[in-house]
Write a protein that holds these residues in place. Structure first.
Motif, mmCIF file in Angstrom:
data_model
loop_
_atom_site.group_PDB
_atom_site.id
_atom_site.type_symbol
_atom_site.label_atom_id
_atom_site.label_comp_id
_atom_site.label_asym_id
_atom_site.label_seq_id
_atom_site.Cartn_x
_atom_site.Cartn_y
_atom_site.Cartn_z
ATOM 1 N N TRP A 1 0.834 -1.197 0.000
ATOM 2 C CA TRP A 1 0.000 0.000 0.000
ATOM 3 C C TRP A 1 0.877 1.258 0.000
ATOM 4 O O TRP A 1 0.589 2.226 -0.715
ATOM 5 N N TRP B 1 2.249 1.988 -3.526
ATOM 6 C CA TRP B 1 1.281 2.631 -4.422
ATOM 7 C C TRP B 1 1.054 4.082 -4.027
ATOM 8 O O TRP B 1 1.002 4.974 -4.881
ATOM 9 N N ARG B 2 0.944 4.331 -2.723
ATOM 10 C CA ARG B 2 0.746 5.699 -2.240
ATOM 11 C C ARG B 2 1.941 6.583 -2.601
ATOM 12 O O ARG B 2 1.784 7.716 -3.051
ATOM 13 N N HIS C 1 2.000 10.006 -4.892
ATOM 14 C CA HIS C 1 2.527 11.257 -4.336
ATOM 15 C C HIS C 1 3.740 11.746 -5.123
ATOM 16 O O HIS C 1 3.887 12.944 -5.360
#
Length: 111
Positions: free
Chosen positions: A65, A68-69, A73
């Motif tokens: 996760w 992907w974040r 960003h």
């Protein structure tokens, strides 16, 4: 005819995508290694395998996760010419590596 150059010092998507894929490969390698280790530990002690799974596998999912974040960003910050994301992802991967190494060492020493 001149080729179009990106508006900025980077080619949109390529560098960020390669970095994201590298982080995902690293996370996948850790999770697969942990699954093999859990299988080995499970033959010795089901409780030890359960404890190891509860400590490491959620961390592997959290790292996926975070990857992907970080990708989202990074892409947004590059377009805005802002500083890139911090070190949460490398710290999480380090924690996973330490836990996986500790579990492997415990298996070797106690089996």
């Amino acid at each position: 005819m001149m080729s179009e150059r990106p508006d900025g010092p980077w080619d949109p998507g390529l560098q960020i995508e390669r970095t994201t894929l590298a982080w995902l490969r690293t996370t996948l390698a850790f999770v697969v290694g942990l699954l093999v280790l859990l299988r080995l530990i499970g033959h010795e002690s089901a409780l030890a395998a359960l404890i190891c799974a509860l400590l490491t596998l959620p961390l592997g999912l959290a790292i996926s996760w975070l990857v992907w974040r970080r990708h989202l960003h990074s892409e947004r910050r590059l377009r805005e010419r802002a500083p890139l994301p911090g070190a949460a992802l490398p710290a999480a991967v380090t924690a996973l590596a330490v836990l996986a190494g500790g579990a492997g060492l415990a298996y070797v020493l106690f089996s």
